[in-house]
Design an enzyme around this catalytic site. Sequence first.
Site, PDB file in Angstrom:
ATOM      1  N   ARG A   1      12.613   5.328  -3.987  1.00 57.44           N
ATOM      2  CA  ARG A   1      12.180   5.501  -5.386  1.00 57.44           C
ATOM      3  C   ARG A   1      13.345   5.328  -6.354  1.00 57.44           C
ATOM      4  NH1 ARG A   1       6.942   7.568  -5.571  1.00 57.44           N
ATOM      5  NH2 ARG A   1       6.340   8.956  -3.878  1.00 57.44           N
TER       6      ARG A   1
ATOM      7  N   GLU B   1       1.480   5.459 -15.998  1.00 57.38           N
ATOM      8  CA  GLU B   1       1.382   5.128 -14.564  1.00 57.38           C
ATOM      9  C   GLU B   1       2.486   4.158 -14.161  1.00 57.38           C
ATOM     10  OE1 GLU B   1       0.612   5.695 -11.791  1.00 57.38           O
ATOM     11  OE2 GLU B   1      -1.492   5.894 -11.309  1.00 57.38           O
ATOM     12  N   ASP B   2       2.833   4.168 -12.876  1.00 56.15           N
ATOM     13  CA  ASP B   2       3.789   3.179 -12.384  1.00 56.15           C
ATOM     14  C   ASP B   2       3.088   1.844 -12.181  1.00 56.15           C
ATOM     15  OD1 ASP B   2       2.249   4.160 -10.281  1.00 56.15           O
ATOM     16  OD2 ASP B   2       3.907   4.439  -8.895  1.00 56.15           O
TER      17      ASP B   2
ATOM     18  N   ASP C   1      -3.335  -0.790  -9.164  1.00 53.64           N
ATOM     19  CA  ASP C   1      -3.632  -1.730  -8.083  1.00 53.64           C
ATOM     20  C   ASP C   1      -5.155  -1.891  -7.988  1.00 53.64           C
ATOM     21  OD1 ASP C   1      -3.452  -3.219  -5.730  1.00 53.64           O
ATOM     22  OD2 ASP C   1      -3.044  -1.510  -4.453  1.00 53.64           O
TER      23      ASP C   1
ATOM     24  N   PHE D   1       3.050  -6.019  -2.281  1.00 58.93           N
ATOM     25  CA  PHE D   1       3.571  -4.653  -2.233  1.00 58.93           C
ATOM     26  C   PHE D   1       5.004  -4.636  -2.746  1.00 58.93           C
ATOM     27  CE2 PHE D   1       5.573  -0.956  -0.264  1.00 58.93           C
ATOM     28  CZ  PHE D   1       4.698   0.031  -0.720  1.00 58.93           C
TER      29      PHE D   1
HETATM   30  P1  IMP Z   1      -4.703   2.299  -6.972  1.00 58.40           P
HETATM   31  O1  IMP Z   1      -5.381   3.618  -7.002  1.00 58.40           O
HETATM   32  O2  IMP Z   1      -5.183   1.429  -5.830  1.00 58.40           O
HETATM   33  O3  IMP Z   1      -4.774   1.548  -8.299  1.00 58.40           O
HETATM   34  O4  IMP Z   1      -3.197   2.544  -6.640  1.00 58.40           O
HETATM   35  C1  IMP Z   1      -2.418   3.214  -7.530  1.00 58.40           C
HETATM   36  C2  IMP Z   1      -1.298   3.980  -6.870  1.00 58.40           C
HETATM   37  O5  IMP Z   1      -0.953   3.460  -5.575  1.00 58.40           O
HETATM   38  C3  IMP Z   1      -0.082   3.786  -7.732  1.00 58.40           C
HETATM   39  O6  IMP Z   1      -0.030   4.793  -8.699  1.00 58.40           O
HETATM   40  C4  IMP Z   1       1.032   3.831  -6.735  1.00 58.40           C
HETATM   41  O7  IMP Z   1       1.445   5.167  -6.551  1.00 58.40           O
HETATM   42  C5  IMP Z   1       0.443   3.268  -5.465  1.00 58.40           C
HETATM   43  N1  IMP Z   1       0.728   1.819  -5.343  1.00 58.40           N
HETATM   44  C6  IMP Z   1      -0.090   0.778  -5.618  1.00 58.40           C
HETATM   45  N2  IMP Z   1       0.496  -0.402  -5.395  1.00 58.40           N
HETATM   46  C7  IMP Z   1       1.741  -0.108  -4.952  1.00 58.40           C
HETATM   47  C8  IMP Z   1       2.864  -0.923  -4.562  1.00 58.40           C
HETATM   48  O8  IMP Z   1       2.862  -2.164  -4.573  1.00 58.40           O
HETATM   49  N3  IMP Z   1       3.986  -0.223  -4.195  1.00 58.40           N
HETATM   50  C9  IMP Z   1       4.059   1.131  -4.175  1.00 58.40           C
HETATM   51  N4  IMP Z   1       3.051   1.925  -4.543  1.00 58.40           N
HETATM   52  C10 IMP Z   1       1.884   1.314  -4.929  1.00 58.40           C
HETATM   53 MG    MG Z   2       1.223   6.080  -9.299  1.00 57.46          MG
END
Ligand code: IMP
Ligand code: MG
Length: 212
Positions: free
Chosen positions: A200, A134-135, A138, A187
């Site tokens: 990206r 994963e990148d 959050d 963010f």
């Molecule tokens: P989550 O489901 O809330 O954990 O969010 C995960 C996905 O949201 C990541 O795989 C990212 O694609 C996107 N994401 C979460 N935080 C950021 C951020 O700070 N910048 C850009 N994309 C984010």
């Molecule tokens: Mg992601």
Amino acid sequence: MMGCTFFVKYLDINQKNHYLCANFFKKCPTPMKEITINGLTFEPYISSEEIAKQVERVAAQVKRDCVTESPIFVCVLKGAFMFAADLYRAIDMPGSEIAFIRYKSYSGTESTGQMNKILGLNDDVAGREVIIIEDIVDTGLTAQALRSDIEAMNPMSVKMATLLFKPASLKHGKVPEYVGFEIPPKFIIGYGLDLDEKVRGLKEIYVLKKED
Ligand code: IMP
Ligand code: MG
């Protein structure tokens, strides 16, 4: 500041003098500047050198913990494509495979709280060691959905390697097994991470600047 490319005098095996224009791959950090995209200003946060260092560290941990020679790495598109490419090369296990999946939960600078499954996993993971790449984790919503969907396919194990983790934002699921950087709930963009599909391709990571 002195340039990175300079002349070096050396002796070859015939003891003849040569001048060689050599680049010693000295780190020449490209100056990181603020950038504005879609009306939002971002400031430098993590350099490409720091990213490369953490990628190597995470790769060594993942490789050390693998119990089989043929794990399958699952890159979560689109955000993880750059991290996955660097991590997968650094792990360098000839018997391993890489697969791709696409889930989306973010719009603009915030999580929508909804999970969109855009591209599923067609590869056979039954009985195999799976490492999700994963990148960023959050709220943990995406990570939790990925894990439970892959666990339903009867793998031997499922672990997650994420470049970034915002521990203070975690509301769903568990802490990722491998983390490049723990960051506050801000963010960020770059190195695969987008703002509405843009930026990206930045080699470094930038953080949204607070309004004064
Ligand atoms: P989550 O489901 O809330 O954990 O969010 C995960 C996905 O949201 C990541 O795989 C990212 O694609 C996107 N994401 C979460 N935080 C950021 C951020 O700070 N910048 C850009 N994309 C984010
Ligand atoms: Mg992601």
